[in-house]
Write an enzyme that holds these catalytic residues in place. Structure first.
Site, PDB file in Angstrom:
ATOM      1  N   HIS A  82       0.894  -1.124  -0.051  1.00  0.00           N
ATOM      2  CA  HIS A  82      -0.110  -0.075   0.004  1.00  0.00           C
ATOM      3  C   HIS A  82       0.758   1.282   0.043  1.00  0.00           C
ATOM      4  O   HIS A  82       1.725   1.526  -0.757  1.00  0.00           O
ATOM      5  CB  HIS A  82      -1.037  -0.160   1.133  1.00  0.00           C
ATOM      6  CG  HIS A  82      -1.948   0.889   1.251  1.00  0.00           C
ATOM      7  ND1 HIS A  82      -2.390   1.828   0.243  1.00  0.00           N
ATOM      8  CD2 HIS A  82      -2.977   1.037   2.409  1.00  0.00           C
ATOM      9  CE1 HIS A  82      -3.827   2.218   0.771  1.00  0.00           C
ATOM     10  NE2 HIS A  82      -3.871   2.100   1.742  1.00  0.00           N
ATOM     11  N   HIS A  93      -2.198  -2.125  -9.775  1.00  0.00           N
ATOM     12  CA  HIS A  93      -3.115  -1.705  -8.834  1.00  0.00           C
ATOM     13  C   HIS A  93      -4.221  -2.581  -8.628  1.00  0.00           C
ATOM     14  O   HIS A  93      -4.723  -3.342  -9.578  1.00  0.00           O
ATOM     15  CB  HIS A  93      -3.901  -0.245  -9.492  1.00  0.00           C
ATOM     16  CG  HIS A  93      -4.421   0.703  -8.325  1.00  0.00           C
ATOM     17  ND1 HIS A  93      -5.668   0.467  -7.950  1.00  0.00           N
ATOM     18  CD2 HIS A  93      -3.758   1.360  -7.479  1.00  0.00           C
ATOM     19  CE1 HIS A  93      -5.793   1.307  -7.019  1.00  0.00           C
ATOM     20  NE2 HIS A  93      -4.900   1.988  -6.636  1.00  0.00           N
ATOM     21  N   ASP A 129       2.450   5.838  -6.545  1.00  0.00           N
ATOM     22  CA  ASP A 129       3.824   5.742  -5.541  1.00  0.00           C
ATOM     23  C   ASP A 129       5.119   5.870  -6.528  1.00  0.00           C
ATOM     24  O   ASP A 129       6.046   6.531  -5.989  1.00  0.00           O
ATOM     25  CB  ASP A 129       3.890   4.669  -5.041  1.00  0.00           C
ATOM     26  CG  ASP A 129       2.805   4.684  -3.623  1.00  0.00           C
ATOM     27  OD1 ASP A 129       2.559   5.754  -3.170  1.00  0.00           O
ATOM     28  OD2 ASP A 129       2.136   3.510  -3.224  1.00  0.00           O
TER      29      ASP A 129
HETATM   30  C1  LIG Z   1      -1.189   4.073  -3.335  1.00  0.00           C
HETATM   31  C2  LIG Z   1      -1.267   2.616  -3.338  1.00  0.00           C
HETATM   32  O1  LIG Z   1      -1.472   1.888  -2.365  1.00  0.00           O
HETATM   33  S1  LIG Z   1      -1.052   2.066  -4.970  1.00  0.00           S
HETATM   34  C3  LIG Z   1      -0.398   0.314  -4.608  1.00  0.00           C
HETATM   35  C4  LIG Z   1       0.935   0.423  -4.158  1.00  0.00           C
HETATM   36  N1  LIG Z   1       1.745  -0.948  -4.251  1.00  0.00           N
HETATM   37  C5  LIG Z   1       2.460  -1.237  -4.853  1.00  0.00           C
HETATM   38  O2  LIG Z   1       2.961  -0.738  -5.756  1.00  0.00           O
HETATM   39  C6  LIG Z   1       2.942  -2.768  -4.764  1.00  0.00           C
HETATM   40  C7  LIG Z   1       3.304  -3.579  -5.866  1.00  0.00           C
HETATM   41  N2  LIG Z   1       2.004  -3.696  -6.532  1.00  0.00           N
HETATM   42  C8  LIG Z   1       1.351  -4.950  -6.044  1.00  0.00           C
HETATM   43  O3  LIG Z   1       1.704  -5.612  -5.153  1.00  0.00           O
HETATM   44  C9  LIG Z   1      -0.229  -5.175  -6.729  1.00  0.00           C
HETATM   45  O4  LIG Z   1      -0.263  -4.520  -7.932  1.00  0.00           O
HETATM   46  C10 LIG Z   1      -1.228  -4.521  -5.723  1.00  0.00           C
HETATM   47  C11 LIG Z   1      -0.974  -5.053  -4.229  1.00  0.00           C
HETATM   48  C12 LIG Z   1      -1.225  -2.872  -5.781  1.00  0.00           C
HETATM   49  C13 LIG Z   1      -2.773  -4.729  -6.354  1.00  0.00           C
HETATM   50  O5  LIG Z   1      -2.738  -6.240  -6.083  1.00  0.00           O
HETATM   51  P1  LIG Z   1      -3.560  -7.244  -6.865  1.00  0.00           P
HETATM   52  O6  LIG Z   1      -5.198  -6.545  -6.873  1.00  0.00           O
HETATM   53  O7  LIG Z   1      -3.828  -8.595  -6.261  1.00  0.00           O
HETATM   54  O8  LIG Z   1      -3.136  -7.246  -8.586  1.00  0.00           O
HETATM   55  P2  LIG Z   1      -3.700  -7.969  -9.804  1.00  0.00           P
HETATM   56  O9  LIG Z   1      -5.004  -8.826  -9.480  1.00  0.00           O
HETATM   57  O10 LIG Z   1      -3.818  -6.938 -10.636  1.00  0.00           O
HETATM   58  O11 LIG Z   1      -2.352  -8.792 -10.228  1.00  0.00           O
HETATM   59  C14 LIG Z   1      -2.460  -9.348 -11.442  1.00  0.00           C
HETATM   60  C15 LIG Z   1      -1.290 -10.330 -11.762  1.00  0.00           C
HETATM   61  O12 LIG Z   1      -0.224  -9.162 -12.128  1.00  0.00           O
HETATM   62  C16 LIG Z   1       0.999  -9.486 -11.113  1.00  0.00           C
HETATM   63  N3  LIG Z   1       1.129  -8.125 -10.661  1.00  0.00           N
HETATM   64  C17 LIG Z   1       0.589  -7.166  -9.992  1.00  0.00           C
HETATM   65  N4  LIG Z   1       1.296  -6.205  -9.358  1.00  0.00           N
HETATM   66  C18 LIG Z   1       2.816  -6.576  -9.867  1.00  0.00           C
HETATM   67  C19 LIG Z   1       4.039  -6.026  -9.562  1.00  0.00           C
HETATM   68  N5  LIG Z   1       3.858  -4.748  -9.227  1.00  0.00           N
HETATM   69  N6  LIG Z   1       4.960  -6.479  -9.939  1.00  0.00           N
HETATM   70  C20 LIG Z   1       4.955  -7.759 -10.520  1.00  0.00           C
HETATM   71  N7  LIG Z   1       3.746  -8.331 -10.839  1.00  0.00           N
HETATM   72  C21 LIG Z   1       2.672  -7.693 -10.488  1.00  0.00           C
HETATM   73  C22 LIG Z   1       0.116 -10.167  -9.854  1.00  0.00           C
HETATM   74  O13 LIG Z   1       1.020 -10.934  -9.250  1.00  0.00           O
HETATM   75  C23 LIG Z   1      -0.665 -11.274 -10.573  1.00  0.00           C
HETATM   76  O14 LIG Z   1       0.023 -11.945 -11.214  1.00  0.00           O
HETATM   77  P3  LIG Z   1      -0.598 -13.593 -11.408  1.00  0.00           P
HETATM   78  O15 LIG Z   1      -1.957 -13.342 -12.258  1.00  0.00           O
HETATM   79  O16 LIG Z   1       0.366 -14.323 -12.158  1.00  0.00           O
HETATM   80  O17 LIG Z   1      -1.163 -14.118  -9.982  1.00  0.00           O
HETATM   81  O1  LIG Z   2      -6.916   2.212  -3.707  1.00  0.00           O
HETATM   82  C1  LIG Z   2      -5.836   1.457  -3.501  1.00  0.00           C
HETATM   83  O2  LIG Z   2      -6.146   0.318  -3.229  1.00  0.00           O
HETATM   84  C2  LIG Z   2      -4.641   2.029  -3.175  1.00  0.00           C
HETATM   85  C3  LIG Z   2      -4.308   3.451  -3.521  1.00  0.00           C
HETATM   86  O3  LIG Z   2      -3.984   4.003  -4.612  1.00  0.00           O
HETATM   87  C4  LIG Z   2      -4.491   4.481  -2.572  1.00  0.00           C
HETATM   88  O4  LIG Z   2      -5.023   4.135  -1.431  1.00  0.00           O
HETATM   89  O5  LIG Z   2      -4.540   5.489  -3.059  1.00  0.00           O
END
Ligand SMILES: CC(=O)SCCNC(=O)CCNC(=O)[C@H](O)C(C)(C)COP(=O)(O)OP(=O)(O)OC[C@H]1O[C@@H](n2cnc3c(N)ncnc32)[C@H](O)[C@@H]1OP(=O)(O)O
Ligand SMILES: O=C([O-])CC(=O)C(=O)O
Length: 378
Positions: free
Chosen positions: A225, A264, A315
């Site tokens: 997050h 995301h 981010d």
């Molecule tokens: C302000 C915020 O909070 S924005 C989010 C900040 N977090 C990050 O940047 C951390 C990296 N990103 C992630 O871990 C994820 O994209 C999350 C937590 C944001 C969302 O998770 P989910 O909703 O489960 O992602 P989603 O369903 O779109 O994933 C689809 C596929 O892409 C992959 N994937 C998603 N994000 C990434 C990533 N950053 N790097 C590599 N692979 C990824 C998943 O592992 C998944 O693979 P699979 O189908 O083989 O299992």
């Molecule tokens: O909506 C989410 O899951 C994460 C995010 O981008 C935020 O909180 O700004």
């Protein structure tokens, strides 16, 4: 159990489930958009000169006119200082503590000194938190790192400038003030994300606002997050050239490692906040004469899209933008807190206005009911 139900209930993170109503924000309508109370976040970032306008919008329900904004800014300015007892607690927290833990503790301690005794005080408590969070973080930061007790009051006309002035000991340039205002605006609110949902669950028990915010900070801290802006910087810092970044990123993808700052839970095509903060990151890169961080960031962005169709979330380019403004990496996520407290509190108010305790059910997948064997037979 039907396959579809199993997918929803196990390990699917409640994705796609409607968990309540809100009039604060839409995320991902038509795949990409973000609005606060009906205003596009890009429009707000462009046309609101100070973050206080956005805070007012979220908490008071409308954009302020000039007189309302002036009065609101003055009110917040008067609330920037910290109680002596809180400063004393902050002085005891070590320099190697994570600044998110400092924020969590600071909010919690303020809650013991200036408790929310009735929900009639909720706006006062929210304003107090918003105004005092920069000092909470930076009083601790300067004391623990340099033994310096900073003056927590500045004359800066906005919270963005106040934060940078407390950090750097001088008033920021116009560009840095603008970037900070935009950044706080972009991070302010995001519907039922993990930290906001944490706050709303806490609010639904009729707990106090400090508890809701403390819990929300704990959820924001994680690298999946809010913690991703720091994790993205750590990743970018590993590379001296775009080629080096591309080679290592390919290897990371092969190892199925997560690339922080990408992907995301809701957006499918792009995160609308990215194009805004990326534009400022480029401007700041020019300003400081950067030839490494911005090109490396762009190379990672291109590779992630070409190879995995994953886009930078809010981010990723925040990391370089903050670095170019001289902000230490461990302070990145606490800045997110200084902004998101507006969204959290707005959701607490909304929850309280139409409350029922949030209490979903679990699908039990454990053992059938059985007798407890005597201890000699276990
Ligand atoms: C302000 C915020 O909070 S924005 C989010 C900040 N977090 C990050 O940047 C951390 C990296 N990103 C992630 O871990 C994820 O994209 C999350 C937590 C944001 C969302 O998770 P989910 O909703 O489960 O992602 P989603 O369903 O779109 O994933 C689809 C596929 O892409 C992959 N994937 C998603 N994000 C990434 C990533 N950053 N790097 C590599 N692979 C990824 C998943 O592992 C998944 O693979 P699979 O189908 O083989 O299992
Ligand atoms: O909506 C989410 O899951 C994460 C995010 O981008 C935020 O909180 O700004």
């Amino acid at each position: 159990m039907a396959e579809e139900k199993k997918k929803v209930l196990t390990g699917a993170g409640l994705r796609g489930q409607i968990a309540g109503q809100t009039s604060l924000c839409t995320v991902g309508k038509e795949g990409a958009g973000l609005t606060y109370r009906g205003y596009d976040v890009r429009d707000l970032a462009k046309n609101c000169k100070s973050f206080e306008e956005v805070a007012y919008l979220l908490w008071y329900g409308k954009l302020p006119n000039q007189a309302e904004l002036d009065a609101y800014v003055e009110r917040l300015k008067g609330m920037r200082d910290l109680p002596q007892a809180l400063k004393e607690v902050l002085e005891r927290i070590p320099a190697d503590a994570h600044p998110m833990d400092v924020m969590r503790t600071g909010v919690s301690v303020l809650g013991t000194l200036e408790p929310e005794l009735s929900f009639d005080q909720q706006l006062d408590v929210a304003d107090r938190l918003l105004a005092s969070m920069p000092a909470m973080l930076l009083y601790w930061y300067h004391f623990s790192h340099n033994g310096k007790r900073i003056d927590c009051m500045t004359d800066e006309p906005d919270l963005a400038g106040h934060f940078l002035a407390l950090l750097h000991g001088k008033s920021p340039s116009d560009l840095h003030r603008e970037v900070m205002n935009v950044s706080l605006t972009l991070y302010a609110e995001h519907e039922f994300n993990a930290s906001t949902f944490t706050g709303r669950v806490c609010a639904s028990t009729l707990s106090d606002l400090y508890s809701c915010v403390t819990g929300a900070i704990g959820s924001l801290r994680g690298p999946l997050h809010g913690g991703a802006n720091e994790a993205a910087m750590d990743l970018i810092d590993r590379f001296q050239t775009p080629d080096e970044a591309v080679a290592e990123l390919k290897a990371m993808m092969e190892r199925k490692e997560l690339i922080m700052g990408f992907g995301h839970a809701i957006y499918r095509e792009s995160d609308p906040r990215n194009e805004v903060i990326k534009g400022y990151s480029e401007k700041l890169a020019d300003e400081v004469g950067d030839k490494v961080i911005y090109p490396v960031s762009c190379a990672i962005e291109k590779l992630m899209w070409d190879e995995k169709k994953l886009f930078p979330n809010a981010d990723f380019f925040h990391a370089s933008a903050y670095r170019f403004m001289g902000i230490p990496t461990p302070l990145f996520t606490p800045i997110f807190v200084c902004s998101r407290v507006t969204g959290w509190a707005a959701h607490v108010f909304e929850q309280r206005a139409n409350n029922r305790i949030i209490r979903p059910s679990a699908d039990y997948i454990g053992e059938e009911q059985r007798p407890v064997p005597p201890i000699s037979e276990r």
